[in-house]
Design a protein around this motif. Structure first.
Motif, PDB file in Angstrom:
ATOM      1  N   THR A  65      53.450  65.242 115.026  1.00  0.00           N
ATOM      2  CA  THR A  65      52.601  65.694 116.128  1.00  0.00           C
ATOM      3  C   THR A  65      53.100  67.053 116.589  1.00  0.00           C
ATOM      4  N   ILE A  66      52.195  68.046 116.603  1.00  0.00           N
ATOM      5  CA  ILE A  66      52.582  69.405 116.969  1.00  0.00           C
ATOM      6  C   ILE A  66      51.551  70.023 117.911  1.00  0.00           C
TER       7      ILE A  66
ATOM      8  N   GLU B 125      48.925  72.800 119.074  1.00  0.00           N
ATOM      9  CA  GLU B 125      47.957  73.579 118.301  1.00  0.00           C
ATOM     10  C   GLU B 125      48.390  75.032 118.122  1.00  0.00           C
TER      11      GLU B 125
ATOM     12  N   CYS C 146      51.042  76.107 117.192  1.00  0.00           N
ATOM     13  CA  CYS C 146      52.002  76.195 116.086  1.00  0.00           C
ATOM     14  C   CYS C 146      51.326  76.246 114.726  1.00  0.00           C
ATOM     15  N   ILE C 147      49.995  76.144 114.702  1.00  0.00           N
ATOM     16  CA  ILE C 147      49.272  76.147 113.431  1.00  0.00           C
ATOM     17  C   ILE C 147      48.400  77.387 113.316  1.00  0.00           C
TER      18      ILE C 147
ATOM     19  N   PHE D 259      50.614  74.954 108.182  1.00  0.00           N
ATOM     20  CA  PHE D 259      51.793  74.677 108.988  1.00  0.00           C
ATOM     21  C   PHE D 259      52.970  74.635 108.024  1.00  0.00           C
TER      22      PHE D 259
ATOM     23  N   SER E  26      47.476  67.585 115.605  1.00  0.00           N
ATOM     24  CA  SER E  26      47.686  68.735 116.481  1.00  0.00           C
ATOM     25  C   SER E  26      47.096  68.413 117.849  1.00  0.00           C
TER      26      SER E  26
END
Length: 107
Positions: free
Chosen positions: A25-26, A28, A30-31, A48, A84
């Motif tokens: 889980t990241i 958004e 970061c993408i 990513f 995300s």
């Protein structure tokens, strides 16, 4: 989760459940998003850590559990999954699958 009477070991089913791969889980931001053409039309993708992913589905803030359930099911099937999380006024969740896994499923 159930334990044996000695309390020192887990049952086999509990070990299998614990070893399932959980989706990453990241945030958004970061993408890097992009669009790509599939024979069915234009698809949304993202990168990513240098790996290409394709969007499987998007969910609103009230559908959080559905997003993570879908991600967990895809991960249990062996797909490399990322969720995300966008928080631009309203929280949104997007489930992404490694494009290499998605192409293998289509082929």
């Amino acid at each position: 989760m159930s334990y044996t009477t000695s309390g020192s070991s887990l049952e086999a089913s509990a070990i299998q459940t614990a070893s399932l791969s959980l989706p990453l889980t990241i945030a958004e931001n970061c993408i890097n998003k992009f669009c790509w053409y599939n024979e069915d039309g234009v698809e949304e993708g993202m990168t990513f850590n240098g790996i290409l992913h394709t969007l499987v589905s998007g969910f609103s803030d009230t559908q959080r559990m559905s997003a993570f359930e879908m991600a967990r099911e895809l991960a249990a099937q062996g797909s490399r999954v990322i969720v995300s999380v966008a928080n631009s006024g309203k929280v949104q969740y997007q489930v992404w699958v490694d494009l290499r896994d998605w192409v293998c499923e289509l082929g």
